[in-house]
Write a protein that holds these residues in place. Structure first.
Motif, short mmCIF file in Angstrom:
data_model
loop_
_atom_site.label_atom_id
_atom_site.label_comp_id
_atom_site.label_asym_id
_atom_site.label_seq_id
_atom_site.Cartn_x
_atom_site.Cartn_y
_atom_site.Cartn_z
N ASN A 107 9.58 19.73 8.60
CA ASN A 107 8.48 21.06 8.56
C ASN A 107 9.63 22.23 8.40
O ASN A 107 9.27 23.07 8.20
N ALA B 11 5.68 11.67 6.97
CA ALA B 11 4.07 10.95 7.47
C ALA B 11 4.29 9.38 6.78
O ALA B 11 4.11 8.23 7.46
N MET C 60 -2.05 6.59 11.59
CA MET C 60 -1.25 6.71 10.54
C MET C 60 -0.30 5.57 10.53
O MET C 60 0.85 5.31 9.96
N PHE D 27 1.37 18.14 17.43
CA PHE D 27 1.61 19.51 17.44
C PHE D 27 1.39 20.03 18.89
O PHE D 27 0.41 19.64 19.36
N GLN D 28 2.32 20.84 19.22
CA GLN D 28 2.47 21.49 20.52
C GLN D 28 1.07 22.46 20.60
O GLN D 28 0.34 22.21 21.36
N GLU E 179 4.36 17.79 24.00
CA GLU E 179 3.47 18.32 24.86
C GLU E 179 1.93 17.99 24.82
O GLU E 179 1.09 18.77 25.01
N GLY F 109 -5.60 10.31 8.60
CA GLY F 109 -4.47 10.02 9.03
C GLY F 109 -4.25 8.38 8.57
O GLY F 109 -3.27 8.19 7.99
N LYS G 74 -5.05 10.48 15.56
CA LYS G 74 -4.77 10.80 14.08
C LYS G 74 -3.35 10.24 14.01
O LYS G 74 -3.15 9.54 12.97
N ASP H 245 -0.82 22.64 6.68
CA ASP H 245 0.28 21.97 7.35
C ASP H 245 -0.13 20.47 8.00
O ASP H 245 0.66 19.50 7.81
N ALA H 246 -1.29 20.54 8.73
CA ALA H 246 -1.66 19.22 9.03
C ALA H 246 -1.94 18.22 8.14
O ALA H 246 -1.68 16.86 8.23
N THR I 131 10.89 16.00 11.11
CA THR I 131 9.61 15.62 10.28
C THR I 131 9.83 16.57 9.02
O THR I 131 8.82 16.40 8.11
N ARG J 115 3.99 12.90 14.19
CA ARG J 115 3.93 13.73 15.51
C ARG J 115 2.76 14.33 15.71
O ARG J 115 1.75 14.12 15.05
N GLN K 100 -3.23 21.12 15.67
CA GLN K 100 -3.70 21.39 14.45
C GLN K 100 -4.66 20.22 13.73
O GLN K 100 -4.42 19.49 13.03
N PRO L 242 7.25 16.83 4.71
CA PRO L 242 6.41 16.50 5.74
C PRO L 242 5.62 15.28 5.35
O PRO L 242 5.45 14.17 6.16
N ASN M 93 -6.51 22.77 6.78
CA ASN M 93 -5.31 22.91 7.18
C ASN M 93 -4.03 22.28 6.50
O ASN M 93 -3.96 21.25 6.60
N LEU N 99 7.12 8.40 10.35
CA LEU N 99 7.40 9.30 11.37
C LEU N 99 6.27 10.38 11.59
O LEU N 99 6.17 11.35 10.88
N ALA O 259 -0.25 18.03 5.21
CA ALA O 259 1.16 17.23 5.12
C ALA O 259 1.67 16.31 6.03
O ALA O 259 2.20 15.36 5.64
N MET O 260 1.31 16.76 7.23
CA MET O 260 1.66 16.02 8.39
C MET O 260 0.92 14.50 8.43
O MET O 260 1.51 13.60 9.07
N VAL O 261 -0.20 14.47 7.67
CA VAL O 261 -1.01 13.06 7.77
C VAL O 261 -0.29 12.42 6.54
O VAL O 261 -0.89 11.22 6.35
N GLY O 262 0.54 12.92 5.77
CA GLY O 262 1.20 12.12 4.71
C GLY O 262 0.34 12.60 3.19
O GLY O 262 0.52 11.80 2.29
N ILE O 263 -0.46 13.43 3.31
CA ILE O 263 -0.74 14.07 1.92
C ILE O 263 0.35 14.85 1.14
O ILE O 263 0.82 15.86 1.73
#
Ligand SMILES: Nc1ncnc2c1ncn2[C@@H]1O[C@H](COP(=O)(O)OP(=O)(O)OP(=O)(O)O)[C@@H](O)[C@H]1O
Ligand SMILES: Nc1ncnc2c1ncn2[C@@H]1O[C@H](COP(=O)(O)OP(=O)(O)OP(=O)(O)O)[C@@H](O)[C@H]1O
Ligand SMILES: [Mg+2]
Ligand SMILES: [Mg+2]
Lengths: 316, 252, 287, 373, 238
Positions: free
Chosen positions: B54, B78, B157, B86-87, B166, B104, B153, A190-191, B52, B84, B90, B74, A188, B82, A193-197
């Motif tokens: 996105n 992280a 971080m 996801f609603q 949510e 994470g 997760k 997007d996910a 963030t 987050r 993910q 993003p 995934n 910062l 990127a969200m954990v900092g990769i």
């Protein structure tokens, strides 16, 4: 994570079988072993981007062909063979890094087409840049006037070395932060990127790795055959074949792609020799059957169960 | 005065002709727990996405510890802390719960090695109470567990600011109680928390301060008790019936 | 000036043929998530059917159009239903490999039975002269047929509930089931339509291009480019993509020589991939 | 029982499948004929011939692999190289390494032979023989010819022909009004042809594979592009070309390395061209073209060389082949220092009434040249 | 009393080896609103999937108006008059709001009635009318939920099953939706809904079932359950 010993044992055993062919078999078998090693290296390289990262790349033939041409042009300018191969590797790796910065922004199908287009474009550019590449006439390389047995043995070891290098790189990547990050991107993006990769840099690294060994193999292959031309150097069929090999063995596993390459090359051998008119169709049938009965590849019998469970609950 | 950890200054975001956020300004102080409410489609998720990285804000400034981070990617968000959820959760579906959280710790918190990261991940799984499921593939979890995975997760971080979109939706009352306790524990560690939630029970019991978005505009920002009594908020969001119920509860 | 008009009309006629060739491929890719490596061979198979009907029995290609369309639809439908449906939800790579394997079989069979000799229907209807522009009649007819079939398909996709169902299945298979849509049937119908359009292209091509198994890969490649230029999975996308590619090849061939014509097409495709990955008229969400 | 083994990597599938099948037919015919007569005389023995073929699917990499297999596994003593200059280079490289004599039947580009491969011999004469003579001949027939337009496929042989003719034309005093190469995989020549039309040349010269040329001719007709002389190489030399085009083929000229109307006589299983023609016709119901002729001639080279060498010793056989100087149904065969058959006057042909007529050389000519209809 | 509209007996179901439901019994009478409540992972979604034919039960019977439908394909179940609004909305990306709604009516052929129903849905959720040309998946969460419910209504089912009605909706929106459902019900629509917010569930429904670990542990009139101290302790703590 995984138990290391059986893996290394299988690896060493496989390489030994290939490396000892000159001791007990004729030149053709040695040649086949070298081809197995070469395709093994190509499939293992593909695995970085296609297996770990999950990007359906079809650029293999572009890297192989460019490697062949860079190596050939260097050799024709009097650069010694080994150095020419090294230059080919570096140049193509740099090319892949640049290219990756551009086309890795694409995802899924779009990436697949982009990477196929790269092969076609390379072929077209190489064949119209005749002053440098000889265009449609192709290029002759200095013929190596060694006795055939020696030459064959030499190239077997060269191909084996490339294979080994790519496998070692695979093992290192698999155990490193890079490998972990690539697997996350596969799952995934997007996910991830969200954990900092830093997904861009990671993907470029994977793409570059997937190019390097192909380039070396291409340059070595050019020296071996002594003649290259654009149509044979940049073949879509070859690109697809490498992907099939990796899938056959198990994409994303460490030894799978190399194993798949070996199985594929040997099957091909069998069919050519025995079915003059229908060899292609029979190979097609084998591919279809494999997809049906071994969808995750030879090595994934175990992973298969997990995947199935994941698929049922995969949406949300 | 102490400097806010996160400050938005006139942030707007347009989708084509649609203004999803218009001139939104507010700041979060370190360690605060703030609720963000607003009707469906008010722009709450969009706000988080803009912070963030996105989504790219159309205009305005976003300051994290006084640094303008409006153009960050993003992954940079992280790494800055910062985090987050996801609603729509993910996870990395084919990886185990532990591997998910390890990602994470490894990349977000910058753990030195895989081993360290795994230890950190295990701690955060224990923290959210998912340690028993550590070896399950994430895809097989039911919704509540997935939401908690998402939390674990983010926690791994080591975030400074945690934005929860949510995370409690779809949980029943007793599960919500568990989740509340969890978020309180997180806040006690000094993490700044921004909670987006439609469950007023959650929002009210966690945060003393509320932000209200409506049609992309920040229409209220203040102490919770005042906000829920605000006519505009009742009109736009709570509805008369619910407001009455709230009042009743407060009195009873 | 005259030459530019000529080049323009060459490009438009070529473009219509490209559109016709790509539309089925695009649909299958967009809806089934399957890169159909068989597409090139389907076109040539349609061409062979037309050629042999004409060569052996003297049947006019236009009369063969419905026959080939029906046969190819049946072939596509059966293939999907019996073979491809079994792995249709697998990743792109798996399905691609599967169709690659199937293509090897079909290709081998065609070369064996029909040999690689280039065949051609020698109708040679001549050309009409419009001022200084020459318009070959068979290309004109081909262009007309190609456009008509493409528009017909568009109408079906746009206006019918089958069309909506096709898109729904593409987006979320299990939610589509909840709407009462039988997904396996929709897949088979879509693949059937893909094969049908390939067959139609084959009929048209048989009067314009040499038919030989040697060119299956070339047509497949064109389909790729057209899809990207226009946008994946949409009929108008294929139409626009085809016309643009035809024009670009035509003008690039004139200005930079034939060496660069194909390169220009690919460059255009790469540029579009990067700047507008959804294609010129692509629909959002089709990646 | 000792046999003589000849290996042939063939393109039975893929882009060159048709050419591969042609080679296959002739070689099988030749082997049967030889073996029916007891085999080849080597010293005091007569040895049967065994032909071993593999399909290399028109892929260069595989061609070299199969050559290697033929040499190592099947222990062949000779190789027949596949169709085309590019793949010949690849196979010849392998043969050279193992010192296995390789006979190339369909490779005429001199670049194949200037690598000084000692074990490679080619039965076709150099391309050069096809260009200068043609310019001279056409200028004689149509003295008002002033300009030529050349369109060539970017591939070893078609490219060298395109470049050769442009050079010869300039040397012969013509202006080259248009000269471009088109890449492999071109499926539309409209742009190039429109440009050629605008250049109004007296002579249009196009090279490529049969499918390219059929398409080009068809589009010339469609777009009303024509000239007094239209030459396509090697188009009319192949039956597929005339079959595919029907009446559109009329008037197209070309040159060829061999034509069955020639009447050569000599040694070998077919004493005359006519004998070969009869045999071939009986077997395939069709007319042979130069590929058939040249491939059969390759067999004759081996027969002759073995008879002279008197043994199967590699070096002796190689030297015997190098010293070849024979007359066959295919014409004279004598290899130059680079291993290529020596130049001779090559037939210039033209399609008239959908049949092939020979215009030159004078000895075998059976029709006069006509302008394009 | 009349035959129940939906009757489940001893339904056992799950995913492959994993068993989720253990002999569930459940009845829905015509014109009722029945709520299913229960903790996460209890198997409510699995139950709806089994009823609508996405999962085949391993044992037990499911009768709809007396006709057994267990193991039937989803399209057969839907034709029989049972619509399922799935958890997580599942709108179709790439299609407009309007197209999504029209897909609800995929199996219907009565064009004029479809047009009327569409109008009716737009009246129920006016925001959908404004956004009818927008790609459905770019709607906000709440708007999507409306669209999903609307899509369910478009198939004009005899029994409408809704999973997670209030998930991600603002209180006001929940109120609005509840009113809409009550209006539907007054017009004779039978509804089976899964709802996490027990308060809303009990307010809205006539009867309710409490599901725990794949079994029904309590059932009865909603008003009574709401007053039951053991229930309110477990589910209504506020
Ligand atoms: N990518 C997009 N393109 C177009 N419009 C969008 C896009 N994303 C969101 N929107 C619109 O922006 C508005 C705000 O959406 P957002 O998801 O931020 O709402 P929200 O406050 O999170 O609502 P909810 O509480 O229902 O989740 C909505 O009207 C939505 O339709
Ligand atoms: N695809 C699947 N494969 C395997 N197990 C699954 C799958 N989907 C759900 N489960 C399991 O089945 C059980 C019941 O899940 P279900 O989704 O029916 O619960 P639910 O009552 O709807 O919960 P929620 O309120 O969280 O939606 C859970 O334990 C879950 O882990
Ligand atoms: Mg939201
Ligand atoms: Mg559920």
């Amino acid at each position: 994570m995984k138990s290391g010993f059986p893996l290394y044992a299988a690896l060493v055993a496989g390489l030994l079988v290939l490396a000892t062919t000159p001791l007990y078999a004729d030149n053709y078998v040695v040649r086949t072993a070298a081809i197995v090693a070469m395709y093994g290296a190509l499939a293992t390289s593909w695995n970085f981007i296609g297996g770990f990262t999950g990007y359906p790349s079809f650029s293999t033939a572009a890297f192989f062909g460019l490697g062949a041409y860079v190596g050939a042009i260097c050799q024709r300018h009097g650069i010694p063979m080994g150095l020419a191969w090294a230059i080919a590797t570096v140049v193509v790796a740099a090319f892949a890094a640049l290219l990756g910065g551009i086309i890795l922004r694409l995802r899924g199908h779009y990436f697949a087409i982009g990477s196929i287009a790269v092969v076609e474009l390379c072929r077209l550019v190489v064949s119209s840049w005749s002053t440098l590449t000889g265009g449609g006439d192709g290029l002759n390389l200095p013929l190596m006037s060694w006795p055939p047995e020696e030459l064959m043995r030499f190239f077997l070891f060269v191909m084996l070395a490339i294979l080994l290098a790519s496998l070692i790189a695979t093992i290192l990547v698999d155990r490193s932060r890079l490998g972990f990050g690539l697997r996350c991107i596969h799952q995934n993006e997007d996910a991830a990127a969200m954990v900092g990769i830093n997904t861009t840099v990671y993907k470029i690294a994977a793409y570059t790795l997937s190019a390097m060994f192909c380039a070396t193999a291409g340059a070595a292959y050019a020296s071996w055959t002594g003649y290259i031309d654009p149509t044979d150097s940049f073949q879509i069929v070859m690109t697809v074949k490498v992907v099939v090999m990796a899938l056959l063995g198990g994409a994303g596993t460490i030894l799978g792609p190399a194993l798949g390459a070996a199985a594929f090359v040997l099957l091909e051998e069998l069919f050519w020799a025995n079915f003059l008119d229908w060899n292609r169709a029979i190979l097609g049938v084998v591919i279809v059957l494999l997809i049906f009965f071994l969808p995750g590849g030879l090595l994934s019998l175990r992973a298969l169960r997990r995947l199935r469970a994941a698929k049922i609950g995969g949406r949300e | 005065m102490i400097e806010p950890i996160l400050r938005l200054d006139g942030v707007s975001k347009q989708f084509g002709g649609l203004a999803a956020l218009t001139d939104v300004s507010f700041s979060l102080n370190e360690g605060e727990v703030v609720g963000l409410i607003g009707p469906n489609g008010a722009g709450k998720t969009t706000l988080v996405n803009v912070v963030t990285g996105n989504l790219r804000r159309s205009s305005g400034r976003i300051l994290f510890k006084s640094e303008d981070v409006g153009l960050q990617k993003p992954y940079q968000a992280a790494r800055r802390g910062l985090a987050r959820t996801f609603q729509i959760v993910q996870p990395f579906p084919a990886m185990t719960v532990l591997e998910n959280v390890t990602a994470g710790a490894l990349f977000g918190a910058g753990a030195g090695s895989l081993g360290d990261a795994r230890d950190m991940a295990m701690q955060s799984l224990e923290f959210v109470g998912l340690d028993a499921l550590a070896d399950r593939p994430a895809a097989n979890l039911a919704l509540a567990a997935r939401k908690r995975l998402e939390l674990a997760k983010s926690l791994a971080m080591n975030p400074k600011v945690l934005m929860l979109d949510e995370v409690n939706a779809g949980l029943n009352s007793s599960e919500i109680d568990g989740a509340l306790a969890l978020i309180r524990k997180i806040a006690e560690r000094g993490v700044t928390v921004l909670i987006i939630e439609h469950l007023m029970k959650v929002v009210l019991s966690l945060s003393k301060r509320l932000l209200v978005l409506h049609h992309g505009q920040l229409i209220a920002d203040g102490p919770s008790a005042e906000i829920v009594a605000d006519e505009r908020v009742i009109e736009a969001y709570l509805g008369a019936k619910f407001a009455a119920r709230l009042k009743e509860l407060n009195h009873g | 000036m005259a030459i530019y008009l000529q080049i323009l009309s060459n490009g438009l006629m070529l473009g219509a043929l490209y559109a016709c060739l790509a539309v089925g491929f695009s649909l299958v890719w967009g809806v089934l998530n399957v890169i159909n490596m068989l597409h090139g061979s389907f076109i040539i198979l349609g061409g062979y059917l037309t050629f042999f009907a004409w060569h052996l029995y003297g049947i006019h290609p236009v009369a063969m159009l419905p026959v080939v369309a029906a046969l190819m639809f049946a072939l596509g439908f059966a293939l999907q239903k019996l073979v491809i449906n079994r792995v249709v939800s697998a990743p792109v790579l798996t399905t691609l490999t599967l169709t690659f394997g199937l293509d090897m079989i079909l290709y081998n069979a065609m070369t064996y039975w029909f040999t690689a000799t280039p065949r051609r229907i020698t109708l040679d209807l001549g050309a009409v002269q419009l001022g200084s522009i020459v318009l070959p009649v068979d290309r004109l007819v081909g262009t007309g047929l190609a456009l008509a079939m493409t528009l017909l398909l568009y109408a079906v996709m746009r206006g019918s509930s089958i069309g909506r169902a096709i898109v729904a299945v593409r987006m979320d298979r299990s939610a589509a089931e909840l709407m009462g849509i039988r997904t396996d049937r929709i897949y088979a119908i879509t693949f059937g339509i893909g094969a049908l359009m390939a067959g139609v292209a084959g009929v048209v091509f048989a009067t314009v291009f040499p038919i030989t198994t040697n060119v299956t890969g070339i047509w497949l490649g064109k389909a790729f480019v057209v899809c990207v230029v226009g946008g994946l999975g949409s009929v108008p996308g294929a139409l626009v993509g085809g016309l643009v590619l035809g024009l670009v090849e035509s003008f690039a061939g004139h200005w930079f020589g034939p060496q660069q014509a194909i390169t220009a097409g690919f460059v255009l495709m790469l540029v579009l991939l990067l700047t507008r990955p959804t294609g010129l008229v692509g629909v959002r969400g089709y990646e | 029982q000792e046999t003589i083994k000849i290996g042939a990597p063939l393109a039975l599938t893929g882009g060159l499948a048709d050419e591969g099948h042609k080679q296959d037919v002739v070689w099988k015919m030749w082997v049967e004929k030889i073996n029916a007569g007891g085999g080849i005389q080597v010293g005091d023995k007569k040895l049967k011939v065994e032909l071993i073929e593999y399909d290399y699917q028109s892929e260069g990499q595989r061609a070299s692999q199969l050559a290697e297999k033929l040499i190592n596994d099947d222990k062949v003593q000779f190789l027949f190289s596949p169709f085309g200059s590019g793949h010949t280079k690849i196979v010849a490289g392998v043969g050279e390494r193992y010192q296995i004599p390789t006979i190339a039947c369909v490779a005429s580009s001199e670049s194949v032979y200037d690598q000084t491969l000692k074990y490679l011999f080619g039965t076709l004469s150099p391309n050069g023989g096809m260009t200068t003579a043609m310019v001279k001949f056409f200028k004689e027939k149509f003295p008002e010819t002033k300009s030529i337009a050349v369109l060539g496929r970017d591939d070893v042989f078609p490219k060298s022909m395109a470049e050769g003719i442009a050079k010869a034309a300039e040397a012969g005093g013509l202006t080259v009004a248009y000269k471009e190469l088109y890449p492999v995989g071109t499926m539309d020549h409209a742009a190039a042809l429109s440009s050629i039309k605008a250049a109004k040349p007296d002579w249009i010269y196009i090279t490529g594979y049969t499918q390219d040329l059929i398409l080009a001719r068809k589009q010339m007709q469609d777009l009303g592009v024509t000239a007094q002389i239209v030459t396509m190489v090697t188009g009319p030399s192949y039956k597929e070309f005339t079959d595919g085009l029907g009446p559109l083929a009329n008037g197209i000229s070309s040159s060829s390395w061999w034509h069955h109307l020639t009447s050569y006589e000599g040694q070998g299983v077919w004493p005359t061209t006519a004998a070969f023609y009869e045999d071939f016709k009986a077997r395939t119901k069709g007319d042979p073209d130069y590929v058939h002729g040249s491939c059969a001639a390759a067999g004759e080279v081996i027969v002759d060389a073995l008879a002279r060498a008197g043994s199967l010793d590699k070096a002796k056989v190689r030297d015997a082949i190098a010293a070849t100087d024979i007359q066959t149904f295919y014409g004279p065969i004598k290899f130059g220092p680079n291993g290529m058959n020596l130049s001779r006057e090559l037939p210039i042909i033209q399609v008239q009434d959908q049949t092939i007529k020979v215009l030159a050389p004078a000895e075998i000519k059976n029709a006069d040249m006509i302008a394009m209809p | 009393m009349a035959e129940p509209m939906l009757a489940l007996e001893g339904v056992t179901s799950g995913y492959g080896q994993i068993r989720v439901l253990w002999g569930m019994d459940l009845v829905v009478q015509p014109c009722e609103i029945v709520a299913l409540v229960g903790s996460n992972g209890a198997g409510k979604t699995t139950l709806l999937r089994t009823i609508s034919g996405q999962l085949a039960p391993q044992a037990g019977t499911i009768r709809f108006n007396g006709v057994p439908i267990e193991g039937a394909r989803p399209d057969v179940v839907l034709k029989a008059g049972l619509a399922h609004v799935p958890e997580g909305r599942r709108l179709f990306r790439g299609l407009t709001v309007r197209d999504n709604l029209m897909l609800g009516a995929y199996l219907r052929t009565d064009r004029q009635e479809i047009a009327r129903d569409l109008d009716w849905v737009f009246d129920l959720f006016p925001i959908l009318r404004d956004r009818q040309r927008q790609d459905a998946t770019t709607l906000s969460g709440g708007e999507q939920q409306m669209c999903a419910v609307g899509r369910g209504i478009m198939s004009r089912p005899r029994l409408l099953m809704i999973d997670e009605l209030s998930l991600g909706l603002s209180p006001r929106m929940v109120e609005h939706l509840s009113e809409a459902l009550l209006a539907l019900n007054r017009a004779g629509q039978t509804i089976l809904l899964v709802e996490q917010d027990v308060m809303t569930a009990f307010e809205l429904s006539h009867r309710a079932y409490i599901v725990e670990s794949g079994r029904v542990t309590r059932s009865g009139l909603s008003a009574e359950l709401a007053r039951d101290p053991t229930v309110s302790e477990a589910y209504l703590s506020i």
